[in-house]
Design a protein around this motif. Structure first.
Motif, mmCIF file in Angstrom:
data_model
loop_
_atom_site.group_PDB
_atom_site.id
_atom_site.type_symbol
_atom_site.label_atom_id
_atom_site.label_comp_id
_atom_site.label_asym_id
_atom_site.label_seq_id
_atom_site.Cartn_x
_atom_site.Cartn_y
_atom_site.Cartn_z
ATOM 1 N N GLU A 49 0.832 -1.175 0.038
ATOM 2 C CA GLU A 49 -0.011 0.002 0.164
ATOM 3 C C GLU A 49 0.878 1.269 0.002
ATOM 4 O O GLU A 49 1.836 1.472 0.950
ATOM 5 C CB GLU A 49 -0.956 -0.049 1.357
ATOM 6 N N VAL A 50 0.708 2.005 -0.991
ATOM 7 C CA VAL A 50 1.465 3.215 -1.165
ATOM 8 C C VAL A 50 0.599 4.539 -0.493
ATOM 9 O O VAL A 50 -0.475 4.686 -0.581
ATOM 10 C CB VAL A 50 1.719 3.633 -2.577
ATOM 11 N N THR A 51 1.557 5.037 0.485
ATOM 12 C CA THR A 51 1.004 6.329 0.931
ATOM 13 C C THR A 51 1.952 7.520 0.802
ATOM 14 O O THR A 51 3.491 7.315 0.778
ATOM 15 C CB THR A 51 1.105 6.315 2.569
ATOM 16 N N LYS A 52 1.412 8.713 -0.010
ATOM 17 C CA LYS A 52 2.133 9.728 -0.431
ATOM 18 C C LYS A 52 1.937 10.995 0.643
ATOM 19 O O LYS A 52 0.827 11.310 0.681
ATOM 20 C CB LYS A 52 2.013 10.111 -1.885
ATOM 21 N N LEU A 53 3.008 11.375 1.084
ATOM 22 C CA LEU A 53 2.726 12.558 2.150
ATOM 23 C C LEU A 53 3.541 13.898 1.603
ATOM 24 O O LEU A 53 4.627 13.636 0.996
ATOM 25 C CB LEU A 53 3.534 12.309 3.479
ATOM 26 N N ARG A 54 2.995 15.082 2.019
ATOM 27 C CA ARG A 54 3.641 16.274 1.676
ATOM 28 C C ARG A 54 3.763 17.220 2.832
ATOM 29 O O ARG A 54 5.049 17.573 2.814
ATOM 30 C CB ARG A 54 2.918 17.095 0.637
ATOM 31 N N LEU A 55 3.035 17.428 3.605
ATOM 32 C CA LEU A 55 3.185 18.284 4.823
ATOM 33 C C LEU A 55 3.237 17.475 6.051
ATOM 34 O O LEU A 55 3.961 17.721 7.027
ATOM 35 C CB LEU A 55 2.135 19.409 4.815
ATOM 36 N N ILE A 56 2.277 16.317 6.036
ATOM 37 C CA ILE A 56 2.365 15.611 7.476
ATOM 38 C C ILE A 56 3.812 14.745 7.570
ATOM 39 O O ILE A 56 4.168 14.088 6.797
ATOM 40 C CB ILE A 56 1.299 14.585 7.383
ATOM 41 N N PRO A 57 4.293 14.646 8.781
ATOM 42 C CA PRO A 57 5.406 13.869 9.018
ATOM 43 C C PRO A 57 5.241 12.258 8.743
ATOM 44 O O PRO A 57 4.057 11.874 8.848
ATOM 45 C CB PRO A 57 5.811 13.930 10.513
ATOM 46 N N SER A 58 6.288 11.740 8.391
ATOM 47 C CA SER A 58 6.291 10.357 7.947
ATOM 48 C C SER A 58 6.153 9.372 9.120
ATOM 49 O O SER A 58 5.847 8.187 8.588
ATOM 50 C CB SER A 58 7.391 9.917 7.051
ATOM 51 N N GLY A 59 5.837 9.738 10.287
ATOM 52 C CA GLY A 59 5.609 9.039 11.385
ATOM 53 C C GLY A 59 4.000 8.759 11.482
ATOM 54 O O GLY A 59 3.628 8.055 12.748
ATOM 55 N N ILE A 60 3.438 9.543 10.770
ATOM 56 C CA ILE A 60 2.004 9.427 11.032
ATOM 57 C C ILE A 60 1.104 8.340 11.175
ATOM 58 O O ILE A 60 -0.004 8.050 11.693
ATOM 59 C CB ILE A 60 1.225 10.690 10.154
ATOM 60 N N LEU A 61 1.713 7.236 10.259
ATOM 61 C CA LEU A 61 0.971 5.997 10.417
ATOM 62 C C LEU A 61 1.236 5.080 11.502
ATOM 63 O O LEU A 61 0.793 3.967 11.791
ATOM 64 C CB LEU A 61 1.655 5.165 9.055
ATOM 65 N N HIS A 62 2.088 5.428 12.502
ATOM 66 C CA HIS A 62 2.225 4.869 13.761
ATOM 67 C C HIS A 62 1.504 5.271 15.060
ATOM 68 O O HIS A 62 1.424 6.301 15.471
ATOM 69 C CB HIS A 62 3.793 4.899 14.045
ATOM 70 N N ASP A 63 0.950 4.235 15.894
ATOM 71 C CA ASP A 63 0.197 4.337 16.497
ATOM 72 C C ASP A 63 1.084 4.842 17.992
ATOM 73 O O ASP A 63 2.143 4.338 18.131
ATOM 74 C CB ASP A 63 -0.843 3.229 17.061
ATOM 75 N N GLY A 64 0.445 5.770 18.771
ATOM 76 C CA GLY A 64 1.493 6.138 20.036
ATOM 77 C C GLY A 64 2.549 7.009 19.671
ATOM 78 O O GLY A 64 3.392 7.151 20.722
ATOM 79 N N VAL A 65 2.647 7.691 18.553
ATOM 80 C CA VAL A 65 3.764 8.469 18.252
ATOM 81 C C VAL A 65 3.253 9.661 17.810
ATOM 82 O O VAL A 65 2.139 9.506 16.907
ATOM 83 C CB VAL A 65 4.585 7.813 16.912
ATOM 84 N N LYS A 66 3.753 10.660 18.482
ATOM 85 C CA LYS A 66 3.256 12.144 18.225
ATOM 86 C C LYS A 66 3.812 12.671 16.776
ATOM 87 O O LYS A 66 5.213 12.449 16.685
ATOM 88 C CB LYS A 66 3.340 13.149 19.262
ATOM 89 N N SER A 67 3.122 13.496 16.102
ATOM 90 C CA SER A 67 3.620 14.039 14.667
ATOM 91 C C SER A 67 3.432 15.491 14.752
ATOM 92 O O SER A 67 2.364 15.791 15.393
ATOM 93 C CB SER A 67 2.987 13.673 13.630
ATOM 94 N N PHE A 68 4.508 16.025 14.628
ATOM 95 C CA PHE A 68 4.762 17.616 14.656
ATOM 96 C C PHE A 68 4.947 18.353 13.468
ATOM 97 O O PHE A 68 5.864 17.778 12.745
ATOM 98 C CB PHE A 68 5.469 18.060 16.119
ATOM 99 N N ILE A 69 4.400 19.586 13.052
ATOM 100 C CA ILE A 69 4.685 20.358 12.176
ATOM 101 C C ILE A 69 5.282 21.743 12.858
ATOM 102 O O ILE A 69 4.643 22.262 13.386
ATOM 103 C CB ILE A 69 3.532 20.816 11.211
ATOM 104 N N GLY A 70 6.628 21.731 12.829
ATOM 105 C CA GLY A 70 7.399 22.904 13.542
ATOM 106 C C GLY A 70 7.134 24.183 12.748
ATOM 107 O O GLY A 70 6.748 24.346 11.571
ATOM 108 N N ASN A 71 7.741 25.282 13.495
ATOM 109 C CA ASN A 71 7.516 26.732 13.068
ATOM 110 C C ASN A 71 8.062 26.919 11.805
ATOM 111 O O ASN A 71 7.952 27.909 11.044
ATOM 112 C CB ASN A 71 7.798 27.684 14.139
#
Length: 430
Positions: A49-71
């Motif tokens: 399964e292919v997932t293409k990300l542009r802004l969202i961090p590549s760790g978003i698919l993992h449960d229990g992991v926080k994803s941040f978009i920094g300043n």
């Protein structure tokens, strides 16, 4: 033990950063984007399964992991919400996992129009941007007139800032670029108000949260976008991106002190590619270049543009090692070289009859550089899907060792396919 690591591209981008971030996120507590915008494209392949990300961090698919978009990231709210909805439709709880800095500048439709107008005006000299409005958004940030995520909290202030900003850019579009399209303050304001309903609950103090994780001995991955050779200061200027892509940007783009970083992993393709204009000494226009492009599926994640392809450039890579203080390399797409009779590696340039050991900063000089190659034997036995270093073809191992010896940096991970688990782990980087 490493707790806080930076993962960034050591070439002209498209090195496979997203896959490695996703792979290493199993051991992380948080993943952070710290620069760039939706001009970046990270492709993940998990069980086909292919997932293409542009802004969202590549760790978003993992449960229990926080994803941040920094300043340090410029954010198109339209693009971000569309990307979020794609993931939510697949069952990914994005609203629970993702948080955004209120200091992120917002990419507006007028920025896209300016980007397109500038590229058109440049004609044959165009930069080759993704036309996503990234450059104009960063300009507004530096000029201290940007609309930021935090402004969504204050509608009256937001509208005043919008009027000033749009008056300026509408004037430029009409009177400099002769473009009739004008952007309405009320319409833009209304759209931002609608986006705010989704975005406001996701705002957080990213710096404070990251430092809380650090103090609790958690593990953080800082995910870079684009590549070192596209850095606004250290790349092939002006054919570069509009942000600093190097490891030092973690501090300014995420609010995380440089002394708290434990390791910097340079994601390095086993050959080179680049998209857009600019110097590229090892570029190939023959059947080998075509082989690399076809077998490596070298098309842009964001734009779909065909990438330029060429041999590995250790001169440029040495610059990336030094300015990022890269502690180890992850070598990706080694399997794309399977089947080649011989493999060339650029070990120096020749410029005006003189041997050059570092890339020139001036693009006009850089384009005149001729590569000096070392030729190595190729291999017929497939490295694809290999998980054991000792079972790699002898010539492939010799290729890896040649890279390590030249750069004086170890290759700790080797990617042998697009899937999350198609890797050889020489040394655990965490």
């Amino acid at each position: 033990m490493n707790h806080n690591i930076v993962i960034l591209g050591s070439q002209w981008g498209d090195e496979g950063k997203g896959k490695i971030v996703d792979f290493l996120t199993d051991k992380a507590d948080a993943v952070v984007r710290f620069q760039g915008g939706h001009n970046a494209g990270h492709t993940l392949v998990i069980k086909g399964e292919v997932t293409k990300l542009r802004l969202i961090p590549s760790g978003i698919l993992h449960d229990g992991v926080k994803s941040f978009i920094g300043n340090g990231v410029v954010v198109s709210l339209q693009a971000l919400i569309a990307e979020m909805n794609e993931l939510i439709d697949r069952g990914v709880p994005v609203l629970r996992r993702l948080r955004i800095s209120e200091a992120c500048p917002i990419v507006l439709p007028v920025h896209v129009a300016l980007d397109e107008a500038r590229e058109a005006a440049l004609g044959d000299q165009k930069i080759g941007t993704t036309k996503r409005g990234i450059g104009p958004a960063y300009e507004d940030k530096i000029a201290r007139r940007a609309i930021r995520i935090g402004d969504l909290r204050h509608p009256e202030k937001l509208k005043q800032k919008l009027k000033i900003l749009l008056d300026l850019h509408n004037f430029t579009l009409k009177h400099y670029y002769n473009i009739a399209e004008q952007f309405d303050v009320d319409a833009t304001f209304q759209t931002l108000q609608e986006y705010a309903q989704t975005i406001l609950p996701m705002i957080t103090d990213v710096s404070a949260e990251l430092n809380a994780i650090r103090k609790a001995k958690g593990k953080i991955i800082f995910e870079g976008a684009q590549g070192t050779l596209l850095d606004i200061d250290h790349g092939t200027y002006p054919y570069v991106t509009s942000s600093n892509t190097v490891s030092g940007t973690v501090s300014s783009g995420a609010g995380f002190g440089p002394c708290y970083l434990d390791a910097v992993i340079g994601i390095t393709k086993a050959y080179t590619t680049r998209v857009g204009s600019g110097a590229y000494p090892t570029e190939l226009f023959d059947k080998v270049g075509e082989h690399l492009g076809v077998k490596g599926c070298e098309f842009g994640t964001v734009t779909g543009r065909k990438r330029r392809t060429g041999w590995l450039d250790l001169v440029a890579l040495k610059r990336a090692i030094e300015i990022n203080s890269i502690t180890s390399i992850c070598l990706t797409k080694l399997d794309v070289l399977d089947g080649l009779e011989e493999i060339k590696v650029c070990i120096a340039y020749e410029l005006d009859g003189k041997r050059v050991e570092y890339p020139p900063y001036d693009n006009a000089d850089y384009v005149r550089c001729k590569p000096v190659y070392e030729t190595l034997s190729g291999w017929k036995t497939a490295s694809f899907d290999q998980r054991d270093y000792s079972k790699l073809p002898v010539q492939a191992r010799a290729y890896v060792k040649f890279i390590e010896d030249y750069l004086k940096v170890p290759v700790d991970i080797i990617s042998t396919g697009p899937e999350r688990d198609q890797n050889i782990i020489v040394k655990n980087v965490f």
